[in-house]
Design a protein around this motif. Structure first.
Motif, short mmCIF file in Angstrom:
data_model
loop_
_atom_site.label_atom_id
_atom_site.label_comp_id
_atom_site.label_asym_id
_atom_site.label_seq_id
_atom_site.Cartn_x
_atom_site.Cartn_y
_atom_site.Cartn_z
N SER A 1 0.85 15.06 -8.07
CA SER A 1 1.71 16.25 -8.02
C SER A 1 2.20 16.62 -9.42
N GLN B 1 -7.68 3.01 -2.49
CA GLN B 1 -7.77 3.03 -1.03
C GLN B 1 -8.84 2.06 -0.54
N GLU C 1 0.82 -1.21 0.00
CA GLU C 1 0.00 0.00 0.00
C GLU C 1 0.86 1.27 0.00
N GLU C 2 1.88 1.30 0.86
CA GLU C 2 2.68 2.53 0.97
C GLU C 2 3.39 2.88 -0.34
N PRO C 3 4.17 1.96 -0.95
CA PRO C 3 4.83 2.34 -2.20
C PRO C 3 3.85 2.67 -3.32
N SER D 1 0.58 9.47 -5.24
CA SER D 1 0.67 10.85 -4.78
C SER D 1 1.57 11.67 -5.69
N HIS D 2 2.69 11.07 -6.12
CA HIS D 2 3.60 11.74 -7.05
C HIS D 2 2.91 11.98 -8.39
N GLU E 1 -7.72 7.04 -7.05
CA GLU E 1 -7.08 6.96 -5.73
C GLU E 1 -8.07 6.42 -4.70
N GLU F 1 6.15 8.15 -13.43
CA GLU F 1 5.48 7.68 -12.22
C GLU F 1 4.35 6.70 -12.56
N MET G 1 0.63 3.87 -3.03
CA MET G 1 -0.05 5.13 -2.79
C MET G 1 0.92 6.31 -2.82
N THR G 2 2.18 6.08 -2.45
CA THR G 2 3.19 7.14 -2.55
C THR G 2 3.43 7.49 -4.01
N THR G 3 3.55 6.46 -4.85
CA THR G 3 3.72 6.69 -6.29
C THR G 3 2.51 7.42 -6.85
#
Length: 265
Positions: free
Chosen positions: A140, A212, A128-130, A136-137, A208, A153, A132-134
């Motif tokens: 951006s 989630q 989940e972290e990698p 988020s990028h 997203e 990305e 959702m972090t990707t």
């Protein structure tokens, strides 16, 4: 009537016990397979691919010896397992494949095996972290208008999502997966670049949310419909037996009261 009910009662209890024993046996055998897949995964991450190959071959031998209970694992789940196993073994055996791709294939297989036996917190959830972090990028880059960064990305996101996708098909409701797949198809399409910046960003936000939802509501429903049917049936028989016994007692008490009234007269 009472004898028939009791026979059905004991037969149902026996059947439930047989089903439970079969499920326990299959689950225990799969725990062994889970350990084998984990060792193969650890070896591949150390680039010890020859040893990982031997373990995956051993996994295949052990898997074929298991009396598969389709009440525990569906045909579709078993297909996902065998498919990911063949893909991992094939990747390891090909010298032309990049080491990172080998590790990726074995990781994908490892997550599938774990998903099939984990009741809570499957390994794929740690992605989940990698992921959702990707993502988020991605948002951006879209806000900043950096299309090149967005594409890089996006490719990274697809690579990570591909790793967990087979295990999602084992653990997650089809509708939740289809939501994400629909968003992926829309963003991959040529029409996406022609949309307004606001519409693009809204598409990313919707995707997203779908991602989630997968990570937050991915607990597998462990209730097996056939077993539930047996439990409900057994409960109904017990209730029927108790009702019958109560009715017989009521009739006997009523007859006794009527008899006493006759005597009193």
């Amino acid at each position: 009537m009472k004898k028939i009910i009791m026979v059905w009662f004991f037969f149902s209890i026996f059947f439930v016990s047989i089903v439970a024993m079969a499920e326990d046996t299959t689950s225990e055998e799969f725990k062994k397979l889970d350990e084998i897949s984990n060792y193969a995964w650890q070896l591949s991450k150390q680039n010890r691919f020859e040893e990982a190959i031997q373990l995956l071959q051993y996994f295949d031998q052990e898997f074929k010896n298991i009396p598969i209970n389709t009440k525990v694992y569906s045909v579709d789940e078993l297909h996902v397992l065998t498919s990911s196993h063949h893909k991992a073994l094939d990747a390891l055996e090909k010298e032309t494949i990049d080491p990172d791709e080998k590790i990726k294939a074995v990781t994908q297989f490892r997550l599938v095996v774990d998903a099939m036996i984990s009741e809570h917190q499957p390994l794929w959830g740690t992605m989940e972290e990698p992921i959702m972090t990707t993502f988020s990028h991605l948002k951006s880059d879209m806000e900043e208008g950096d299309l090149q960064g967005f594409q890089q990305e996006w490719n990274e996101f697809l690579s990570l999502y591909e790793i967990i996708y087979p295990s999602l098909t084992v653990d997650v409701d089809d509708q939740n997966i289809k939501r994400v797949e629909t968003h992926i198809s829309a963003i991959e399409g040529n029409m996406f670049l022609e949309l307004s910046e606001h519409t693009k960003f809204q598409q990313l936000l919707a995707m997203e949310e779908a991602l989630q939802d997968i990570f937050h509501h991915a607990d597998k429903n462990e209730s097996d419909p056939s077993l539930l049917w047996v439990i409900i049936t057994t409960g109904s028989i017990i209730l029927l037996a108790l009702t019958y016994a109560g009715w017989k007692k009521y009739k006997a008490d009523l007859a006794l009261k009527l008899q006493r009234k006759e005597i009193d007269k």
